[in-house]
Motif scaffolding. Sequence first.
Motif, PDB file in Angstrom:
ATOM      1  N   GLU A   1      -1.102  -0.397  -3.120  1.00 28.17           N
ATOM      2  CA  GLU A   1      -1.832   0.191  -1.984  1.00 28.17           C
ATOM      3  C   GLU A   1      -3.282   0.399  -2.404  1.00 28.17           C
ATOM      4  OE1 GLU A   1       0.140   3.724  -0.382  1.00 28.17           O
ATOM      5  OE2 GLU A   1       2.035   2.945  -1.150  1.00 28.17           O
ATOM      6  N   TRP A   2      -4.185  -0.091  -1.613  1.00 28.98           N
ATOM      7  CA  TRP A   2      -5.614   0.056  -1.877  1.00 28.98           C
ATOM      8  C   TRP A   2      -6.262   0.596  -0.623  1.00 28.98           C
ATOM      9  CZ3 TRP A   2      -9.179   1.051  -5.055  1.00 28.98           C
ATOM     10  CH2 TRP A   2     -10.509   0.679  -4.858  1.00 28.98           C
ATOM     11  N   GLU A   3      -6.611   1.879  -0.652  1.00 31.17           N
ATOM     12  CA  GLU A   3      -7.173   2.570   0.510  1.00 31.17           C
ATOM     13  C   GLU A   3      -8.456   3.294   0.092  1.00 31.17           C
ATOM     14  OE1 GLU A   3      -3.741   4.995   1.258  1.00 31.17           O
ATOM     15  OE2 GLU A   3      -2.749   3.427   2.404  1.00 31.17           O
TER      16      GLU A   3
ATOM     17  N   HIS B   1      -7.568   6.584  -2.159  1.00 33.34           N
ATOM     18  CA  HIS B   1      -6.173   6.518  -2.605  1.00 33.34           C
ATOM     19  C   HIS B   1      -5.870   5.121  -3.133  1.00 33.34           C
ATOM     20  CE1 HIS B   1      -1.871   5.530  -1.593  1.00 33.34           C
ATOM     21  NE2 HIS B   1      -1.726   6.545  -2.421  1.00 33.34           N
ATOM     22  N   VAL B   2      -5.179   5.065  -4.268  1.00 33.04           N
ATOM     23  CA  VAL B   2      -4.723   3.792  -4.826  1.00 33.04           C
ATOM     24  C   VAL B   2      -3.355   4.009  -5.461  1.00 33.04           C
ATOM     25  CG1 VAL B   2      -5.907   4.111  -7.058  1.00 33.04           C
ATOM     26  CG2 VAL B   2      -5.365   1.797  -6.246  1.00 33.04           C
ATOM     27  N   ARG B   3      -2.505   2.996  -5.363  1.00 31.95           N
ATOM     28  CA  ARG B   3      -1.158   3.059  -5.944  1.00 31.95           C
ATOM     29  C   ARG B   3      -0.881   1.738  -6.651  1.00 31.95           C
ATOM     30  NH1 ARG B   3       4.488   2.553  -3.619  1.00 31.95           N
ATOM     31  NH2 ARG B   3       5.749   3.929  -4.914  1.00 31.95           N
TER      32      ARG B   3
ATOM     33  N   PHE C   1       5.447   3.655 -11.144  1.00 31.20           N
ATOM     34  CA  PHE C   1       4.535   3.681 -10.015  1.00 31.20           C
ATOM     35  C   PHE C   1       3.462   4.690 -10.392  1.00 31.20           C
ATOM     36  CE2 PHE C   1       8.568   2.392  -8.171  1.00 31.20           C
ATOM     37  CZ  PHE C   1       8.187   1.281  -7.438  1.00 31.20           C
ATOM     38  N   VAL C   2       2.203   4.308 -10.254  1.00 31.08           N
ATOM     39  CA  VAL C   2       1.073   5.158 -10.625  1.00 31.08           C
ATOM     40  C   VAL C   2       0.222   5.343  -9.383  1.00 31.08           C
ATOM     41  CG1 VAL C   2      -0.949   5.393 -12.102  1.00 31.08           C
ATOM     42  CG2 VAL C   2       1.109   4.216 -12.968  1.00 31.08           C
ATOM     43  N   GLU C   3      -0.040   6.599  -9.048  1.00 27.72           N
ATOM     44  CA  GLU C   3      -0.801   6.888  -7.834  1.00 27.72           C
ATOM     45  C   GLU C   3      -1.961   7.807  -8.172  1.00 27.72           C
ATOM     46  OE1 GLU C   3       0.304   7.828  -3.235  1.00 27.72           O
ATOM     47  OE2 GLU C   3       1.700   8.481  -4.783  1.00 27.72           O
ATOM     48  N   VAL C   4      -3.125   7.522  -7.581  1.00 29.42           N
ATOM     49  CA  VAL C   4      -4.313   8.363  -7.742  1.00 29.42           C
ATOM     50  C   VAL C   4      -4.841   8.692  -6.351  1.00 29.42           C
ATOM     51  CG1 VAL C   4      -6.648   8.558  -8.670  1.00 29.42           C
ATOM     52  CG2 VAL C   4      -4.895   7.286  -9.950  1.00 29.42           C
ATOM     53  N   ARG C   5      -5.043   9.985  -6.124  1.00 27.86           N
ATOM     54  CA  ARG C   5      -5.643  10.473  -4.876  1.00 27.86           C
ATOM     55  C   ARG C   5      -6.830  11.351  -5.240  1.00 27.86           C
ATOM     56  NH1 ARG C   5      -2.680   9.764  -0.330  1.00 27.86           N
ATOM     57  NH2 ARG C   5      -0.498   9.210  -0.608  1.00 27.86           N
TER      58      ARG C   5
END
Length: 147
Positions: A67-69, A74-76, A88-92
Motif C-alpha cells: 500500500e502506497w498512500e 501511510h505505507v505498508r 507486514f510492516v506499516e508506517v503511519r
Amino acid sequence: MRKAFSHEFVVERAVGDAFPLFTPKGEEEWVPGWKPDYFAPDSGETRKDMLFATGKGDERTWWTCLEWEPESHHVRYFRLTPGNRAAFVEVRCRARGPGSTDVIVSYDMQALGPAGERYIDQMDDAAFAGMIGEWPDLIEKSDPATA
C-alpha cells in the motif's frame, strides 16, 4: 509462531518532510548500512508493487510495497526472509505540529522455520520498542537537506 508489535515516536520535522524518510530511498539517508538492491523499479522510487532486497546470506530479505498512500502519509510493506520469517510492516505519520510528526511503526511477524521461531521468540514489546526507538536519534543525526 506469529507476533505483532507497534511503537510510536516523534520526529522533529514537518509531516511532509518526515514521511519520505520511511521509504527505501529515504532510509538510505539515516539507517546505517541500509543499501537496498532495487529490482522494480530499478530507480528505487517508492510505489505499490515495487520490489527490492536488503541484507546478505541468511538475512537476505525481499520486500514489496503493498500500500502506497503518500497523500495520507501511510505505507505498508511485506518482507520475506526465506526459511526464517515474514512480516507486514506499516508506517503511519501524522502532523503533531508544524515542525513535528507522530510516527507509528508496526510489524506483524510470522516464523517460517526454527531460525524465525528463535528470532520472534526473543522479540517482545520492550525489544521492539528499543529497536524502533533508535530511529528518532538516527533521523535527527541525518542531514535534513539530503533526507
